[in-house]
Design a protein around this motif. Structure first.
Motif, PDB file in Angstrom:
ATOM      1  N   ILE A   1      21.945   1.397 -70.500  1.00  0.00           N
ATOM      2  CA  ILE A   1      20.983   0.932 -70.352  1.00  0.00           C
ATOM      3  C   ILE A   1      21.008   2.806 -69.471  1.00  0.00           C
ATOM      4  CG2 ILE A   1      19.481   0.763 -67.714  1.00  0.00           C
ATOM      5  CD1 ILE A   1      21.439  -1.309 -67.235  1.00  0.00           C
ATOM      6  N   SER A   2      20.228   3.309 -70.181  1.00  0.00           N
ATOM      7  CA  SER A   2      20.138   4.781 -69.897  1.00  0.00           C
ATOM      8  C   SER A   2      18.802   5.539 -69.330  1.00  0.00           C
ATOM      9  CB  SER A   2      19.741   5.209 -71.891  1.00  0.00           C
ATOM     10  OG  SER A   2      21.124   5.011 -72.548  1.00  0.00           O
ATOM     11  N   LEU A   3      19.553   6.335 -68.288  1.00  0.00           N
ATOM     12  CA  LEU A   3      17.928   7.211 -67.046  1.00  0.00           C
ATOM     13  C   LEU A   3      17.749   8.480 -67.916  1.00  0.00           C
ATOM     14  CD1 LEU A   3      16.409   6.658 -65.193  1.00  0.00           C
ATOM     15  CD2 LEU A   3      18.230   7.740 -63.978  1.00  0.00           C
ATOM     16  N   PHE A   4      16.364   8.917 -68.936  1.00  0.00           N
ATOM     17  CA  PHE A   4      16.361  10.027 -69.083  1.00  0.00           C
ATOM     18  C   PHE A   4      15.435  11.145 -68.554  1.00  0.00           C
ATOM     19  CE2 PHE A   4      16.833   6.971 -72.351  1.00  0.00           C
ATOM     20  CZ  PHE A   4      17.099   7.653 -73.858  1.00  0.00           C
ATOM     21  N   LEU A   5      15.913  11.922 -68.269  1.00  0.00           N
ATOM     22  CA  LEU A   5      15.394  13.140 -67.199  1.00  0.00           C
ATOM     23  C   LEU A   5      15.137  13.720 -67.694  1.00  0.00           C
ATOM     24  CD1 LEU A   5      17.467  12.452 -64.279  1.00  0.00           C
ATOM     25  CD2 LEU A   5      15.516  10.915 -64.671  1.00  0.00           C
ATOM     26  N   TRP A   6      13.653  14.332 -67.980  1.00  0.00           N
ATOM     27  CA  TRP A   6      13.681  15.900 -68.059  1.00  0.00           C
ATOM     28  C   TRP A   6      13.906  17.682 -68.345  1.00  0.00           C
ATOM     29  CZ3 TRP A   6       7.404  17.579 -68.700  1.00  0.00           C
ATOM     30  CH2 TRP A   6       7.868  18.866 -69.464  1.00  0.00           C
ATOM     31  N   ASN A   7      14.212  17.510 -68.721  1.00  0.00           N
ATOM     32  CA  ASN A   7      15.029  19.031 -68.318  1.00  0.00           C
ATOM     33  C   ASN A   7      14.354  19.940 -67.880  1.00  0.00           C
ATOM     34  OD1 ASN A   7      18.256  18.110 -69.360  1.00  0.00           O
ATOM     35  ND2 ASN A   7      17.972  19.408 -71.276  1.00  0.00           N
ATOM     36  N   ARG A   8      12.412  19.953 -68.172  1.00  0.00           N
ATOM     37  CA  ARG A   8      11.720  20.973 -67.210  1.00  0.00           C
ATOM     38  C   ARG A   8      11.680  20.845 -66.199  1.00  0.00           C
ATOM     39  NH1 ARG A   8       6.411  21.837 -67.228  1.00  0.00           N
ATOM     40  NH2 ARG A   8       5.821  24.014 -68.110  1.00  0.00           N
ATOM     41  N   MET A   9      12.106  19.577 -65.378  1.00  0.00           N
ATOM     42  CA  MET A   9      12.154  19.241 -64.156  1.00  0.00           C
ATOM     43  C   MET A   9      13.216  18.815 -63.519  1.00  0.00           C
ATOM     44  SD  MET A   9       8.815  15.903 -65.427  1.00  0.00           S
ATOM     45  CE  MET A   9       9.307  15.626 -63.684  1.00  0.00           C
ATOM     46  N   MET A  10      12.810  19.006 -62.230  1.00  0.00           N
ATOM     47  CA  MET A  10      14.546  19.097 -61.408  1.00  0.00           C
ATOM     48  C   MET A  10      13.929  17.923 -61.086  1.00  0.00           C
ATOM     49  SD  MET A  10      14.774  22.832 -59.110  1.00  0.00           S
ATOM     50  CE  MET A  10      16.065  22.256 -58.685  1.00  0.00           C
ATOM     51  N   ILE A  11      14.666  16.838 -61.410  1.00  0.00           N
ATOM     52  CA  ILE A  11      15.021  15.636 -61.211  1.00  0.00           C
ATOM     53  C   ILE A  11      16.310  15.344 -60.762  1.00  0.00           C
ATOM     54  CG2 ILE A  11      14.165  13.085 -61.482  1.00  0.00           C
ATOM     55  CD1 ILE A  11      12.608  14.509 -64.052  1.00  0.00           C
ATOM     56  N   ARG A  12      16.602  14.170 -59.998  1.00  0.00           N
ATOM     57  CA  ARG A  12      18.458  13.742 -60.225  1.00  0.00           C
ATOM     58  C   ARG A  12      18.066  12.228 -59.844  1.00  0.00           C
ATOM     59  NH1 ARG A  12      20.620  13.771 -54.937  1.00  0.00           N
ATOM     60  NH2 ARG A  12      19.397  14.792 -53.238  1.00  0.00           N
ATOM     61  N   PRO A  13      18.275  11.622 -60.260  1.00  0.00           N
ATOM     62  CA  PRO A  13      18.686  10.072 -59.888  1.00  0.00           C
ATOM     63  C   PRO A  13      19.235   9.699 -58.693  1.00  0.00           C
ATOM     64  CG  PRO A  13      20.957  10.300 -61.473  1.00  0.00           C
ATOM     65  CD  PRO A  13      19.908  11.599 -61.324  1.00  0.00           C
ATOM     66  N   GLU A  14      19.242   8.565 -58.075  1.00  0.00           N
ATOM     67  CA  GLU A  14      18.879   8.160 -56.847  1.00  0.00           C
ATOM     68  C   GLU A  14      19.539   6.885 -56.455  1.00  0.00           C
ATOM     69  OE1 GLU A  14      16.671   7.641 -52.707  1.00  0.00           O
ATOM     70  OE2 GLU A  14      16.037   7.963 -53.897  1.00  0.00           O
ATOM     71  N   THR A  15      19.158   5.901 -57.198  1.00  0.00           N
ATOM     72  CA  THR A  15      20.332   4.867 -57.339  1.00  0.00           C
ATOM     73  C   THR A  15      20.385   5.058 -58.777  1.00  0.00           C
ATOM     74  OG1 THR A  15      17.508   3.488 -57.243  1.00  0.00           O
ATOM     75  CG2 THR A  15      19.689   3.971 -55.237  1.00  0.00           C
TER      76      THR A  15
END
Length: 480
Positions: free
Chosen positions: A180-194
């Motif tokens: 299972i892969s969670l993709f977070l775009w580098n241009r936005m400030m996002i971090r996984p929570e759960t």
């Protein structure tokens, strides 16, 4: 002597205001009749813009009950923005209630909202018809629409979840590895929570554990940071089912009102990016696409009678820790199963009942990936006690499993281990019980109670240690 003061200018103004206010409320109470008008503002727009449907009620401050007809091709909001104002015309108070509905056109054309009725104080009032013309988009509108679509596409793929499966079907009880892969775009400030959670009752998954982080992963012409979890996925219910995952991420959004970049100096779109990184974090749930999965029943053709549910690709071996013992001495039979498959759901192989041995319940251990328990080595250890002397045979259990790759059953044959058992005349059933008690006391130590009790006291001695014989008079008399 009494002094009479003339009324001040302040008191005169106060009395005049009171009279005007009284007249105002009197006019309101008397009323001047109710009039209603409606219109689209502006009455002509292009397809990419929106307008306002306005209903103005003059002569009443009561909230009306609305039932606006719907028009195909116009998307109208259900909750209006309400404004109320009061004015004095020719000495009479006039109350105006204005309601505004946002309107988004869906296609070009000329639209007419027919006359309809609203209700106030149990009376019906007619709202006149209104017309709107929706024109084809201009070149500027076309560019605006393209830019909006581009931004929507970018935000749509800013955060996404994807997962892998070896195939679109599984067998009931089969365990496979799924990433299972969670993709977070580098241009936005996002971090996984759960960590991801499954959606679907027909499956069970192992604990996701800690993710593997990869940077600068290219997908959809974007650069992502990915968080990947490898889990063991087990099919638990037959039939046609679906599987998806969802997870929560924290997105930092920009507070435009409090941002220091709202001055005209910072006109660069980069500073106006709502995801620039200033402001607060918002928790957003992300859901993967849903994949249909068929869970098939294991084939009955060729199924061995000793098959107990092992699915995968395995190898089996067995060994004993001694080849010569005495009657009553325990022997350990170890069965080793290695390979890939559903180790978490694998039962212990069953030993055949023999009158020459006593067999205790097996102990088991797993060596491998403890998180998904898919690949590794499973050991089952049996304690066997021979009950008679001679050359005895320890027959290891046969093991059957189903290989989903070839869709066939396989069976490992019995292995025979020869054991020389010498007679032991002192051994009997009670010796076995005593040995078990000794082994139990090794693991559970005995604690001696030293507290005083209320039993009858015995004979008192001055010293609990026996005196030395060299201090005895009788001893020296014999020596002399």
């Amino acid at each position: 002597m009494k002094v009479h003061r003339k009324p001040s200018l302040f008191h005169a103004a106060k009395q005049l205001g009171f009279i005007l206010l009284l007249g105002f409320f009197s006019s309101v109470c008397l009323g001047q009749g109710v009039s209603i008008r409606s219109s689209f503002e502006p009455s002509s727009i292009t397809l990419s813009n929106q307008c306002v449907y306005k209903v103005v009620i003059q002569g009443s401050h009561r909230s009306p009950q609305l039932n606006i007809p719907r028009i195909d091709g116009l998307l109208m909001s259900s909750a209006p923005q309400t404004l109320q104002s009061t004015s004095i015309i020719n000495g009479h108070a006039s109350i105006t209630l204005e309601m505004r509905f946002s309107v988004n056109p869906q296609r070009e054309g000329a639209y007419t909202l027919p006359a309809w009725f609203l209700t106030m104080e149990n009376k019906k009032y007619k709202v006149p018809a209104a017309s709107l013309e929706v024109l084809s988009p201009s070149q500027r509108d076309i560019l605006k629409l393209r830019e909006q679509k581009k931004q929507q596409d970018e935000l749509k793929n800013a955060v996404l979840i994807d997962f892998s499966l070896p195939r679109d079907y599984l067998y009931h009880g089969e365990t496979v590895l799924s990433e299972i892969s969670l993709f977070l775009w580098n241009r936005m400030m996002i971090r996984p929570e759960t960590p991801p959670s499954k959606i679907g009752d027909a499956f069970s998954i192992t604990n996701p554990g800690n993710p593997t982080v990869r940077e600068n992963v290219q997908k959809f012409n974007k650069s992502y940071t990915t968080y990947s979890w490898t889990v063991g996925l087990t099919a638990a219910m037959e039939g046609n089912h679906s599987l998806a995952y969802h997870s929560n991420v924290l997105i930092r959004t920009n507070e435009r009102r409090s941002s220091p970049f709202n001055s005209p100096f910072f006109n660069d779109p980069f500073f106006n990016d709502p995801f620039f990184g200033l402001g607060r974090e918002t928790s957003v749930q992300v859901t993967s696409r849903t994949r249909p999965i068929e869970i098939r029943t294991l084939p009955s053709r060729g199924k061995p009678p000793n098959f107990t549910g092992a699915i995968g690709n395995f190898e089996i071996s067995s060994s004993i820790d001694s080849k010569s013992v005495a009657v009553g001495d325990p022997v350990r039979l170890t069965i080793t199963i290695s390979g890939k498959g559903n180790f978490a759901a694998m039962p212990a192989p069953q030993l055949q009942a023999q009158s020459t041995f006593k067999v205790g319940p097996p102990a088991f251990s797993f060596a491998g990936n403890q998180e998904n328990e898919f690949s590794g080595v499973q050991r089952f250890e049996y304690v066997i006690t021979p009950l008679q002397s001679g050359k005895l045979e320890i027959v290891s259990p046969s093991f059957a499993y189903f290989d989903p790759a070839t869709e066939t059953y396989h069976q490992a044959d019995h292995q025979i281990h020869l054991l020389q058992v010498d007679p032991d005349e002192n051994w009997n059933e009670s010796d076995e019980v005593f040995a078990k008690e000794v082994e139990k006391q090794k693991t559970n130590p005995v604690y001696v109670v030293t507290s005083q009790t209320e039993t009858e006291p015995g004979e008192w001695h001055a010293n609990l240690i026996a005196p030395l014989i060299s201090k005895s008079m009788f001893f020296w008399c014999l020596q002399i």
